[in-house]
Design a protein around this motif. Structure first.
Motif, mmCIF file in Angstrom:
data_model
loop_
_atom_site.group_PDB
_atom_site.id
_atom_site.type_symbol
_atom_site.label_atom_id
_atom_site.label_comp_id
_atom_site.label_asym_id
_atom_site.label_seq_id
_atom_site.Cartn_x
_atom_site.Cartn_y
_atom_site.Cartn_z
ATOM 1 N N LEU A 175 0.805 -1.226 0.000
ATOM 2 C CA LEU A 175 0.000 0.000 0.000
ATOM 3 C C LEU A 175 0.833 1.268 0.000
ATOM 4 O O LEU A 175 0.290 2.364 -0.103
ATOM 5 C CB LEU A 175 -0.920 0.015 1.226
ATOM 6 N N LYS A 176 2.156 1.119 0.108
ATOM 7 C CA LYS A 176 3.012 2.306 0.216
ATOM 8 C C LYS A 176 2.893 3.177 -1.034
ATOM 9 O O LYS A 176 3.165 2.737 -2.154
ATOM 10 C CB LYS A 176 4.470 1.896 0.421
ATOM 11 N N GLY A 177 2.463 4.418 -0.829
ATOM 12 C CA GLY A 177 2.368 5.367 -1.929
ATOM 13 C C GLY A 177 1.073 5.314 -2.695
ATOM 14 O O GLY A 177 0.832 6.178 -3.549
ATOM 15 N N GLN A 178 0.222 4.337 -2.406
ATOM 16 C CA GLN A 178 -1.049 4.276 -3.132
ATOM 17 C C GLN A 178 -1.915 5.465 -2.765
ATOM 18 O O GLN A 178 -1.905 5.948 -1.641
ATOM 19 C CB GLN A 178 -1.781 2.969 -2.831
ATOM 20 N N GLY A 179 -2.671 5.951 -3.722
ATOM 21 C CA GLY A 179 -3.499 7.129 -3.533
ATOM 22 C C GLY A 179 -2.850 8.409 -4.003
ATOM 23 O O GLY A 179 -3.472 9.471 -3.934
ATOM 24 N N VAL A 180 -1.597 8.321 -4.486
ATOM 25 C CA VAL A 180 -0.932 9.512 -5.016
ATOM 26 C C VAL A 180 -1.733 10.030 -6.216
ATOM 27 O O VAL A 180 -2.182 9.263 -7.063
ATOM 28 C CB VAL A 180 0.512 9.187 -5.430
ATOM 29 N N GLU A 181 -1.902 11.339 -6.260
ATOM 30 C CA GLU A 181 -2.701 11.949 -7.319
ATOM 31 C C GLU A 181 -2.192 11.562 -8.702
ATOM 32 O O GLU A 181 -1.000 11.671 -8.992
ATOM 33 C CB GLU A 181 -2.668 13.474 -7.159
ATOM 34 N N GLY A 182 -3.111 11.131 -9.530
ATOM 35 C CA GLY A 182 -2.776 10.757 -10.899
ATOM 36 C C GLY A 182 -2.574 9.277 -11.095
ATOM 37 O O GLY A 182 -2.487 8.808 -12.233
ATOM 38 N N THR A 183 -2.467 8.513 -9.999
ATOM 39 C CA THR A 183 -2.347 7.066 -10.114
ATOM 40 C C THR A 183 -3.717 6.419 -9.968
ATOM 41 O O THR A 183 -4.663 7.027 -9.458
ATOM 42 C CB THR A 183 -1.410 6.497 -9.039
ATOM 43 N N GLN A 184 -3.816 5.191 -10.420
ATOM 44 C CA GLN A 184 -5.065 4.454 -10.301
ATOM 45 C C GLN A 184 -5.328 4.121 -8.836
ATOM 46 O O GLN A 184 -4.464 3.598 -8.141
ATOM 47 C CB GLN A 184 -4.992 3.146 -11.102
ATOM 48 N N VAL A 185 -6.530 4.446 -8.361
ATOM 49 C CA VAL A 185 -6.906 4.095 -6.996
ATOM 50 C C VAL A 185 -7.406 2.653 -7.000
ATOM 51 O O VAL A 185 -8.395 2.337 -7.647
ATOM 52 C CB VAL A 185 -7.999 5.043 -6.459
ATOM 53 N N SER A 186 -6.700 1.799 -6.279
ATOM 54 C CA SER A 186 -7.031 0.375 -6.289
ATOM 55 C C SER A 186 -8.084 0.043 -5.239
ATOM 56 O O SER A 186 -8.272 0.756 -4.250
ATOM 57 C CB SER A 186 -5.775 -0.455 -6.016
#
Length: 245
Positions: A175-186
């Protein structure tokens, strides 16, 4: 509020303008920073609740829960103070710092009379704090409740794709770094966010249950708001009153 760092905010909104300075005419300033009228320490909890205020937050009328904690602790130790009056006019705020402020209010209530008077707004994080007082009152038009927690996660990947920007997340995995703007939200990230919101919610309900032992918390922990006498009927407030009372 954004879910960065998972410092989810409670329901937001702008509180009504307070007229407290005109009500407590003989109030003086105690050494702990709180107002002092007779043997009553008057502590204002007004505006959106944040743990630490930036300059912008201060200009927008926010309050620091750390500052309020200092005042509560000082008033608790002050032998000249018999009653602590929390004058609450707040729509709520961040999870961060709320549990600690509520704990300090509960500790103060063990040794002194603590009255939480809700004037217009006592919602979400503000109600979490109010529920720990010896007695909770509100004015006839006060909005009380909004027991719940939420976070907001923005998925801007489609927009970034449209403007031709590709965001590459380079992380150690999981989960590290997930949710960064512009990336796919899983879905995995959303599930983790939901788990955190649920954990905060359970702490919120546990605190209200401890502070208001006769209240069926599950029945009122719906995010709904009650006004004035309806808040009394729901068990959130002990009685309708005005600040002069």
């Amino acid at each position: 509020g954004r879910a960065e760092g998972l410092l989810e905010q409670f329901e937001s909104g702008m509180p009504g303008e307070s007229v407290l300075g005109a009500v407590i005419d003989d109030e003086k300033r105690g050494q702990g920073g709180y107002g002092l009228t007779g043997s009553t320490a008057v502590i204002r909890v007004s505006g959106p609740m944040l743990k630490v205020l930036s300059c912008e937050d201060w200009m927008m009328g926010g309050l620091s829960t750390v500052d309020v904690r200092r005042q509560v602790r000082a008033a608790t130790k002050d032998p000249a103070v018999e009653t602590i009056l929390l004058v609450i006019d707040s729509p709520g705020g961040q999870v961060a710092g709320t549990h600690e402020l509520a704990h300090d209010v509960a500790e103060a209530a063990k040794v002194k009379r603590v009255v939480a008077h809700i004037e217009d707004f006592g919602c979400s994080a503000a109600y979490w704090v109010a529920s720990q007082a010896t007695e909770v009152t509100c004015n006839a038009t006060a909005m009380v409740g909004s027991i719940g927690v939420y976070g907001v996660v923005y998925d801007a990947k489609a927009y970034y794709d449209k403007v031709g920007v590709t965001v590459h997340l380079v992380s150690s995995g999981g989960l590290k770094g997930q949710g960064v703007e512009g990336t796919q939200v899983s879905e995995e990230y959303l599930e983790a966010c939901q788990a955190n919101v649920d954990a905060f919610f359970e702490q919120f309900k546990a605190a209200v249950s401890a502070g208001r032992p006769g209240l069926d918390v599950d029945a009122v922990a719906t995010g709904a708001v009650w006004i004035g006498q309806a808040a009394v009927d729901a068990g959130l407030v002990d009685r309708v009153a005005v600040l002069d009372d």
